[in-house]
Design an enzyme around this catalytic site. Sequence first.
Site: not given
Ligand code: GH3
Ligand code: MG
Ligand code: MG
Length: 321
Positions: A191, A199, A204, A208, A235
């Site tokens: 992760d 982001n 965003h 990506d 992610e």
């Molecule tokens: P941690 O270190 O605990 O993993 O914190 P984190 O911020 O990485 O985890 P969290 O689950 O809070 O946030 C994940 C983020 O990933 C939120 C979401 O907007 C972003 N995300 C998920 N899929 C995509 C994607 O396809 N593209 C983009 N740009 N962002 C994404």
């Molecule tokens: Mg994360």
């Molecule tokens: Mg995550």
Amino acid sequence: MSILIVDDSLSLRFLLATLLKKAGYKDLLQAESAPAAFKILGMENNSSASPDIDLILLDIMMPEINGIEACKRIKAVESLQDIPIIMVTGKADNENLELSFEAGAIDYVVKPFNKTELLVRMSSVLKLKQEMDRRKEVTKQLEVANRKLKLLSSMDGLTGIANRRHFDETLEKEWRRALRAESKFSLILMDVDSFKPYNDHYGHQAGDDCLKKVAQALQAEVKRPADLVARYGGEEFVVVLPETDSMHAGILAEKLREQIESLQIPHEKSQTVPVVTCSLGVATLKPTQDLQSKSLVEEADKALYLAKRGGRNRVVSEGEK
Ligand code: GH3
Ligand code: MG
Ligand code: MG
């Protein structure tokens, strides 16, 4: 539309050619014997390219190799199988008729022929050939489209690596294989750290792009054919490692962690170092009848949680169970 006339009699070839030209068939080829026809058909050098011939008019009574034998030999060549052959003969007996159809001929005309009958028969055979060609082309296009669709349906749209669906299928398949082989099976769940702040800060689109780079780096590092890197969701990524023990899975996970850090993607808001990093959980199991494949994912998820809690940008291994 090209037609090959095979007959040992020069006058008959001439007669046929004149008649066919008058009827509008312009592209005519002639052979005075079966071997000469084989040459035109590219059968001498075993060429697999099919010559552009739509119909063969084949005389039965010829010295050396007769028409029935010639027909058999032509039909035995895969690239020539679909060229329709009409047998032309002076003797209209049942034995010849039977032998011709057995050899693969599609029709039969008797010399001296009735012009109209010959042309009508030719025309219907050619129509049939055209229809078969058209269907073959449509089938080919369908096959190409199906292959593309299959590939697309197992691919993640953003990163181009395997998607969740492909992962689920592979996990199940490899799990059963490992159960039969009684082999160890490892899984890495990964992760990206602090990706929400990434982001929020960089946008965003940058998020990506970052995921694409991360996916490529993972894919480049995982090299064994049986291994699979997939996007698990958001992610999170997952690596399937059949026949891999805990130690080797741990070593690979650490390599993956280093690779992501060495991409040096700036991340000002990271809680670890000011570049994009990731946390990884590793689990290893020897499948048994009572266990399900999802337990491997659950174990890896626990390990990942510990890696996050332990400060991120690290690998935690659940050890072998
Ligand atoms: P941690 O270190 O605990 O993993 O914190 P984190 O911020 O990485 O985890 P969290 O689950 O809070 O946030 C994940 C983020 O990933 C939120 C979401 O907007 C972003 N995300 C998920 N899929 C995509 C994607 O396809 N593209 C983009 N740009 N962002 C994404
Ligand atoms: Mg994360
Ligand atoms: Mg995550």
